[in-house]
Write an enzyme that holds these catalytic residues in place. Structure first.
Site, PDB file in Angstrom:
ATOM      1  CG  ASP A 154      32.709  16.762  42.741  1.00  0.00           C
ATOM      2  OD1 ASP A 154      32.020  16.154  43.572  1.00  0.00           O
ATOM      3  OD2 ASP A 154      33.722  17.423  43.043  1.00  0.00           O
ATOM      4  CE1 TYR A 199      38.920  11.681  40.488  1.00  0.00           C
ATOM      5  CE2 TYR A 199      40.695  10.953  41.935  1.00  0.00           C
ATOM      6  CZ  TYR A 199      39.347  11.050  41.649  1.00  0.00           C
ATOM      7  OH  TYR A 199      38.416  10.533  42.518  1.00  0.00           O
ATOM      8  CG  ASP A 236      34.184  22.972  41.616  1.00  0.00           C
ATOM      9  OD1 ASP A 236      33.525  23.972  42.027  1.00  0.00           O
ATOM     10  OD2 ASP A 236      33.708  21.823  41.597  1.00  0.00           O
ATOM     11  NE  ARG A 238      35.112  19.736  44.713  1.00  0.00           N
ATOM     12  CZ  ARG A 238      34.145  19.906  45.625  1.00  0.00           C
ATOM     13  NH1 ARG A 238      33.684  21.120  45.877  1.00  0.00           N
ATOM     14  NH2 ARG A 238      33.657  18.894  46.284  1.00  0.00           N
TER      15      ARG A 238
END
Length: 232
Positions: free
Chosen positions: A54, A82, A96, A188
């Protein structure tokens, strides 16, 4: 990437980049393709990426050139790691910081013990609903197209695998995390669902991809470093 040669590029190479904030993965592809074509005076060059990141995330993006693009599918299937930050006590429509906070929630009941006790339900095989602000398609349209028009759409849950999920630092309402997960996992959505499981709300306020399979962001170049390298 010291061995960047015309033959190597054409034959096929795997290139690792540390994507900057606000760039799309496609912008990285287009920039790198343009730089290589300029360097070697090429009219055409096949370049693809092994997994979208993203715009509001940073970190590892794998690019493949030439015949190496045939390995993209297998690279996309690799486990990913992540790190990032959840903000607890509020939600956003995009899950987000792409959109503004739309709801706020009580957080006085949330303790360190509750946070730790909530983590296990998000480990292993879980069912997850992708965010409506995503590039997934439904009836020929991207989900974010429905979202931006304010249209509601039914998004079915799908199974993903979370190998590990830990809170690495608690600066409440900010929670730093580390996740190792399968292809198709939306961090997310994990933020949103985790907030809901705390009987509150949460959104993703920071995200960085550090690893895909055996490839680590520590081995990756920034776009600026790549420009310097290719000019030498």
């Amino acid at each position: 990437m010291d061995n960047l040669t015309l033959d190597g590029i054409k034959e096929g190479q795997v290139l690792l980049f540390d994507k900057p904030l606000h760039w799309t993965s496609f912008q990285v592809v287009n920039k790198v393709r343009w730089l290589i074509k300029q360097k070697f005076d090429l009219k055409k060059l096949k370049v693809g990426h092994a997994g979208t990141l993203d715009p509001l995330a940073t970190g590892l993006v794998i690019l493949c050139t030439g015949k190496a693009t045939k390995t993209i599918e297998s690279l996309m299937g690799q486990t990913k790691i992540y790190t990032g930050e959840f903000t607890v006590g509020a939600t956003t429509p995009s899950y987000d910081m792409e959109t503004e906070v739309d709801k706020t929630f009580e957080t006085s009941h949330i303790t360190t013990e509750l946070i730790q006790n909530t983590l296990p339900q998000f480990r292993g095989e879980i069912m997850q609903r992708p965010p409506i602000f995503s590039a997934l398609k439904k009836e020929g349209k991207r989900l974010y197209e429905y979202a931006r028009k304010g249209e509601s759409v039914d998004i079915p849950k799908r199974q993903v695998n979370i190998d590990s999920f830990d809170i690495t630092q608690n600066n409440f309402p900010k929670l730093n995390f580390k996740v190792q997960c399968s292809k198709g996992t939306y961090i997310r959505s994990l933020a949103y669902d985790f907030g809901e499981a705390l009987n509150s709300g949460a959104y993703l306020s920071e995200l960085r991809r550090t690893q895909i399979g055996d490839y680590n962001v520590k081995e990756a170049l920034s776009i600026e470093d790549f420009e310097k390298l290719i000019e030498d």
